[in-house]
Design a protein around this motif. Structure first.
Motif, short mmCIF file in Angstrom:
data_model
loop_
_atom_site.label_atom_id
_atom_site.label_comp_id
_atom_site.label_asym_id
_atom_site.label_seq_id
_atom_site.Cartn_x
_atom_site.Cartn_y
_atom_site.Cartn_z
N GLY A 173 -10.26 -8.38 -7.04
CA GLY A 173 -10.08 -6.99 -7.44
C GLY A 173 -8.90 -6.35 -6.74
O GLY A 173 -8.12 -5.61 -7.36
N THR A 174 -8.75 -6.65 -5.47
CA THR A 174 -7.61 -6.13 -4.71
C THR A 174 -6.29 -6.61 -5.30
O THR A 174 -5.31 -5.87 -5.39
N MET A 175 -6.27 -7.88 -5.73
CA MET A 175 -5.05 -8.44 -6.32
C MET A 175 -4.63 -7.71 -7.59
O MET A 175 -3.46 -7.70 -7.95
N SER A 176 -5.60 -7.09 -8.28
CA SER A 176 -5.27 -6.38 -9.51
C SER A 176 -4.71 -4.99 -9.23
O SER A 176 -4.24 -4.31 -10.14
N GLY A 177 -4.79 -4.54 -7.97
CA GLY A 177 -4.16 -3.29 -7.57
C GLY A 177 -4.93 -2.05 -7.94
O GLY A 177 -6.03 -2.10 -8.46
N GLY A 178 -4.35 -0.90 -7.64
CA GLY A 178 -4.95 0.39 -7.94
C GLY A 178 -3.89 1.45 -7.77
O GLY A 178 -3.97 2.31 -6.90
N GLY A 225 -12.65 -3.66 -5.27
CA GLY A 225 -11.40 -4.21 -4.77
C GLY A 225 -10.19 -3.48 -5.29
O GLY A 225 -9.32 -3.06 -4.51
N PHE A 226 -10.10 -3.28 -6.63
CA PHE A 226 -8.89 -2.63 -7.13
C PHE A 226 -8.92 -1.12 -6.90
O PHE A 226 -7.89 -0.48 -6.76
N HIS A 227 -10.13 -0.54 -6.81
CA HIS A 227 -10.26 0.89 -6.50
C HIS A 227 -9.81 1.16 -5.07
O HIS A 227 -9.13 2.15 -4.80
N ASP A 228 -10.19 0.27 -4.16
CA ASP A 228 -9.90 0.49 -2.74
C ASP A 228 -8.68 -0.27 -2.24
O ASP A 228 -8.37 -0.24 -1.05
N ALA A 229 -7.97 -0.96 -3.15
CA ALA A 229 -6.75 -1.67 -2.74
C ALA A 229 -5.77 -0.71 -2.06
O ALA A 229 -5.08 -1.07 -1.10
N TRP A 286 -1.11 -9.84 -0.17
CA TRP A 286 -1.34 -9.84 1.28
C TRP A 286 -2.73 -9.29 1.61
O TRP A 286 -3.48 -9.87 2.39
N ALA A 287 -3.07 -8.16 0.98
CA ALA A 287 -4.37 -7.53 1.23
C ALA A 287 -5.52 -8.41 0.74
O ALA A 287 -6.54 -8.55 1.41
N ALA A 288 -5.35 -9.01 -0.44
CA ALA A 288 -6.40 -9.87 -1.01
C ALA A 288 -6.67 -11.07 -0.11
O ALA A 288 -7.83 -11.46 0.09
N LEU A 338 6.67 -4.00 1.88
CA LEU A 338 6.39 -5.00 0.86
C LEU A 338 6.45 -4.35 -0.52
O LEU A 338 6.24 -3.13 -0.64
N THR A 339 6.72 -5.13 -1.52
CA THR A 339 6.63 -4.64 -2.89
C THR A 339 5.14 -4.49 -3.24
O THR A 339 4.28 -5.10 -2.57
N PRO A 340 4.81 -3.72 -4.27
CA PRO A 340 3.39 -3.60 -4.65
C PRO A 340 2.72 -4.96 -4.89
O PRO A 340 1.59 -5.17 -4.45
N PHE A 341 3.41 -5.88 -5.56
CA PHE A 341 2.82 -7.19 -5.83
C PHE A 341 2.58 -7.96 -4.54
O PHE A 341 1.50 -8.53 -4.33
N GLN A 342 3.57 -7.97 -3.65
CA GLN A 342 3.41 -8.67 -2.37
C GLN A 342 2.28 -8.04 -1.55
O GLN A 342 1.51 -8.75 -0.90
N ALA A 343 2.18 -6.71 -1.60
CA ALA A 343 1.18 -6.00 -0.81
C ALA A 343 -0.24 -6.34 -1.25
O ALA A 343 -1.12 -6.58 -0.41
#
Length: 336
Positions: free
Chosen positions: A235-240, A21-25, A46-48, A38-43
């Motif tokens: 994982g996506t919520m944690s970003g990359g 999730g965070f690798h492919d975010a 949204w993706a998650a 969107l800001t990184p946090f909003q993005a």
């Protein structure tokens, strides 16, 4: 019977899903962040959200079935699955650390196959006896085909949008394209969740079969897809962020119109491959789409030096993951 090794394998599979999730975010948020929609946090939120929404739609588990059949059932043990997961996690973390958008899908398949082959060789059998070539060759073919399909669809969509909106006022068009990017990035995140979460579902299912908790052909317990979709969403919520930078600006500079084209092309490509049960790389697909929108401007708009580096990472992912898994399996086999 549930054993401690089975529990460890399931935990590692969920950890891999989270890392995926965070690798492919970056795949689904890179363009929407780089265009400042969107800001990184909003993005990532949204993706998650749309990663998890896929749980309610993708119920046929075709991709999970393909991954589970990578290794011949007679050669699948918990030790094989454990080695494959450890290798996949190692390669994913390494490529994430260096900001390389490699394929989590191919990492997992390579690791699983490499451990299975090593198990067969230790038993005195041949490597080909341990693996099902059809799903592996199909996956390898789409290392090339997925980015090309994404690129071609992106070029077509981008040219269509440019021609449809050529008489629109730039300020009005920009406003609409930024709104449309919310839709296209949601579609890409949705397709990403539906494709990638299933790969881990297949691994957990086959682990339960290997430990005789389930029999081959049994219906997948509902907790498996629920946990896998939740893990990839978290994982996506944690970003990359390192990979976001590579995808969002280093390949080519992307505006909102081009972001819509690239994300839509990526979602369409993933939807097609999902329908046929092909475990393709979201990373390869969106990279090809981003290259496609760059090519509609001019060939020099694409930073080919960066692209060549990415291609090398793609080519190396399966053999490196397989080799790592073979080493891990050999160590665990002889030490434990």
């Amino acid at each position: 019977m549930v054993t401690s090794l089975l529990v460890i394998v399931i935990i590692l599979a969920i950890v891999f899903d989270f890392i995926n999730g965070f690798h492919d975010a970056a795949n689904s948020i890179a363009t929407i962040v780089s265009t400042k929609v969107l800001t990184p946090f909003q993005a990532v939120m949204w993706a998650a959200l749309f990663n998890f929404v896929a749980y309610f739609i993708f119920t046929d588990h075709k991709v999970a079935n393909t991954v589970a059949k990578t290794v011949v059932e007679d050669y699948i043990t918990l030790e094989v699955i454990l080695a494959g997961l450890v290798a996949a996690i190692m390669w994913n973390l390494l490529t994430w650390y260096y900001g390389i958008p490699s394929s989590s899908s191919h990492t997992l398949i390579g690791g699983f196959a490499g451990a299975g082959i090593t198990h067969a060789l230790i038993l005195g059998d041949t490597a080909l006896q341990a693996i099902n070539l059809t799903p592996i060759l199909k996956t390898v073919a789409f290392i090339v085909l997925a980015p090309i399909i994404g690129m071609v669809i992106a070029i077509i969509i981008n040219l269509l949008i440019i021609n449809i909106s050529k008489n629109a006022r730039p300020s009005v068009a920009e406003k609409w394209f930024k709104r449309l990017q919310l839709v296209s990035s949601a579609a890409l995140s949705f397709a990403h969740g539906g494709n990638d979460a299933q790969k881990v579902m297949g691994i957990i299912y086959i682990a339960l079969v290997a430990n005789n908790v389930l029999a081959t052909g049994d219906t997948m317990p509902e907790w498996i897809p629920l946990v896998c979709y939740a893990a990839i969403a978290l994982g996506t919520m944690s970003g990359g962020w390192k990979i976001v930078k590579t995808m969002g600006s280093k390949i080519t500079k992307v505006n909102s119109l081009e972001g819509v084209s690239a994300e839509t092309a990526g979602a369409v490509t993933l939807g097609i491959t999902q329908h046929f049960g092909i475990p393709v790389s979201t990373t390869h697909t969106i990279t090809g789409s981003i290259i496609g929108v760059g090519l509609t401007k001019r060939v020099s708009a694409v930073r080919w030096g960066v692209t060549y580096s990415l291609i090398w990472a793609w080519v190396l992912t399966i053999p490196v993951s397989a080799t790592l898994a073979g080493i891990v399996y050999t160590i665990t086999h002889f030490l434990f």
